[in-house]
Design an enzyme around this catalytic site. Structure first.
Site, PDB file in Angstrom:
ATOM      1  N   ASP A 251       1.169 -12.719  -0.022  1.00  0.00           N
ATOM      2  CA  ASP A 251       0.680 -11.353   0.184  1.00  0.00           C
ATOM      3  C   ASP A 251       0.190 -11.177   1.632  1.00  0.00           C
ATOM      4  OD1 ASP A 251      -0.393  -8.869  -0.230  1.00  0.00           O
ATOM      5  OD2 ASP A 251      -1.681  -9.444  -1.903  1.00  0.00           O
ATOM      6  N   ASP A 311      -0.049  -0.888  -4.064  1.00  0.00           N
ATOM      7  CA  ASP A 311      -0.474  -1.357  -5.382  1.00  0.00           C
ATOM      8  C   ASP A 311      -0.371  -0.276  -6.461  1.00  0.00           C
ATOM      9  OD1 ASP A 311      -1.112  -3.532  -3.878  1.00  0.00           O
ATOM     10  OD2 ASP A 311      -3.162  -3.728  -4.635  1.00  0.00           O
TER      11      ASP A 311
HETATM   12  C1  GLA Z   1      -2.972  -6.941  -2.903  1.00  0.00           C
HETATM   13  C2  GLA Z   1      -1.729  -7.027  -3.779  1.00  0.00           C
HETATM   14  C3  GLA Z   1      -2.147  -7.023  -5.241  1.00  0.00           C
HETATM   15  C4  GLA Z   1      -3.093  -8.190  -5.508  1.00  0.00           C
HETATM   16  C5  GLA Z   1      -4.276  -8.134  -4.572  1.00  0.00           C
HETATM   17  C6  GLA Z   1      -5.137  -9.384  -4.660  1.00  0.00           C
HETATM   18  O1  GLA Z   1      -3.633  -5.724  -3.046  1.00  0.00           O
HETATM   19  O2  GLA Z   1      -0.851  -5.980  -3.510  1.00  0.00           O
HETATM   20  O3  GLA Z   1      -1.015  -7.096  -6.076  1.00  0.00           O
HETATM   21  O4  GLA Z   1      -2.381  -9.387  -5.334  1.00  0.00           O
HETATM   22  O5  GLA Z   1      -3.865  -8.004  -3.213  1.00  0.00           O
HETATM   23  O6  GLA Z   1      -6.202  -9.371  -3.774  1.00  0.00           O
END
Ligand code: GLA
Length: 485
Positions: A251, A311
């Site tokens: 990520d 997200d």
């Molecule tokens: C980002 C990702 C999420 C999750 C969070 C964890 O926002 O897009 O899917 O993994 O980080 O902190």
């Protein structure tokens, strides 16, 4: 105006490092840059290298209070100056990550992100041969956020078996953010105390016939402020392999403070190469929110999937906005390399069952990874029926490889068509509107002869077709999904 440092001992003014302990032995670290003028407090708070301006800052005696962020992401800080440190309580509008800590004097230099690593020349990381169909499993983030631990992961693995999820094809148990502690003096990544023995946990998950996934970031910090892989990519990949990890979600997060978006490809290639070099088959799941047209290069860094969006949240607006804007990039999904519109929210309670059926149908028509994001220990029958609808899962996993297309829009209804194996076709009628709607597709509109057979994959019934087309009554926010032959 005080320059920070120059007035470091005049009351609250100066740069402070706030460390608020989490229960897992890690700290939420923020830098406070404060400037006190009488009973007015201005400045900023920097968390994960991101700075937010202070508003409404006030001082009364040795006590202070201020807020940062916009209305949606507002954080409130209150506390007092005690000798040479601050005691601070921080709370957020959504209740997540609230806590108290102590702030000690720090410097502006300590806040700066590390220098970028030299980036490798581009090359194509060889295909790892995994994820021949879109990966299926479970991920901890959507339901548990940072409140995930060894015990819950084991219980989830048990529940995946007893609920039938495993038999339905959900194989990966993926731990998202908040398992990390730090890199030790030898450069080894160490889990925090919620995960006392990662190898033993992986062995347990494997003993259930399941596979296990983990999470990291190319930045020094993950999005949750935990330890990332920056500068430790090779060692981390080796440790994952040693533990028996089968899947890595990687990520972007704080890498954004160090690299430009245009550097994403070489940065992801570093981990793609590191995973490959371990010799262990590890699914590589890219998460950089669909920036830089990742679908054009995700496979070249060894990616088995790449997030195409920000997200998801557990509501109709978020889910439908994401789902209905994926068609234009659907042709980029190929065997082993999938578009990922984010994990499922089915069963988390923020949408109706009708809406969750639409969620499952959209993701399946798009050939997306199906990563359940709910608590599988306590699923309602309706949730089970949606997540484990084998006829719909078969659409997701269909290996013909042709993308879905928009066949027609009629009022609020979008009709999607997708060629499937065995001269079959998937037809999805999605009603985006707030009222039930009727929509008709004529065979001639999609250049189909009248199909011989048709099955409604949500009512699990064969349906009769008229010679000229199919007219569906679709509930508000609902879906009718047919497989015709
Ligand atoms: C980002 C990702 C999420 C999750 C969070 C964890 O926002 O897009 O899917 O993994 O980080 O902190």
């Amino acid at each position: 105006m005080c320059t920070l440092g120059a007035c470091s001992h005049s009351g609250l003014s100066g740069t402070w490092l706030l460390r608020a302990p989490h229960q897992d032995g890690t700290f939420r670290e923020s830098f406070l840059q404060l400037s006190q003028q009488g009973n007015k407090l201005t400045g900023s708070v920097t968390y994960n290298y991101r700075k937010a301006e202070i508003s409404d800052g006030t001082v009364e005696g040795n006590k202070f209070h201020f807020v940062v962020g916009n209305a949606r992401r507002q954080r409130t800080f209150e506390g007092s100056l005690e000798g040479d440190h601050l005691t601070v309580h921080e709370s957020s509008a959504n209740g997540r990550n609230s806590g108290s800590g102590e702030a000690t004097r720090s410097t502006e230099e300590a806040m700066a992100p590390p220098k970028p690593q030299p980036l490798p020349a581009l090359h194509d990381v060889p295909d790892n041969g995994l994820a021949r169909t879109p990966p299926m499993g479970w991920n901890s983030w959507n339901h548990f956020h940072t409140a995930i631990d060894d015990k819950t992961v084991r219980e989830m693995a048990d529940a995946m078996v007893t609920s039938g999820m495993k038999d339905a094809g959900y194989i990966y148990i993926n731990i998202d953010d908040a398992w990390e502690l730090e890199h030790d003096a030898g450069g080894n990544i160490v889990p925090n105390k919620k995960f006392p023995d990662m190898k033993a946990l992986a062995d347990y998950v494997h003993s259930k016939g399941l596979k296990i996934g983990i999470y990291s970031s190319p930045g020094p910090k993950t999005c949750g402020g935990y330890e990332g892989s920056f500068g430790h990519e090779k060692a981390d990949a080796e440790m994952y392999a040693k533990w028996g990890i089968d899947y890595l979600k990687y990520d972007w997060c704080s890498a954004g403070a160090i690299y430009k978006d245009a550097d994403m490809r070489p940065v992801y290639q570093v981990m793609g190469d590191a995973l490959k070099a371990t010799g262990r088959p590890i699914v590589f799941s890219l998460c950089q929110y669909g920036r830089e047209d990742v679908w054009t290069w995700g496979a070249k860094v060894g990616g088995n999937s790449w997030r195409t969006t920000g997200d998801i949240s557990d509501n109709w607006k978020s889910m439908s906005t994401i789902g209905f804007k994926q068609l234009s990039i659907a042709p980029y999904a190929k065997v082993g390399h999938w578009n990922d519109p984010d994990m499922l929210e089915i069963g988390n309670g923020g949408m109706s069952d009708e809406e969750y059926r639409t969620h499952m149908t959209l993701w399946s028509m798009l050939r997306s990874p199906l990563l359940a994001g709910n608590d599988v220990r306590s699923m309602s029958d309706a949730t089970k029926a949606i997540l484990m609808n084998k006829e719909v899962i078969a659409i997701d996993q269909d290996s013909l490889g042709a993308p879905a297309q928009l066949a027609k829009t009629e009022g609020d209804v979008e009709i999607w068509i997708r060629p499937l194996q065995g001269s079959a076709t998937g037809l999805a009628f999605f009603n985006k509107g707030d009222q039930p709607a009727q929509a008709k597709l004529s065979w001639s509109e999609v250049k189909l002869k009248k199909p011989k057979k048709a099955r409604d994959l949500w009512s699990h019934k064969d349906v009769k077709l008229s010679s000229d087309g199919y007219s569906a009554k679709v509930p508000a926010h609902g879906t009718v999904l047919l497989k015709v032959q």
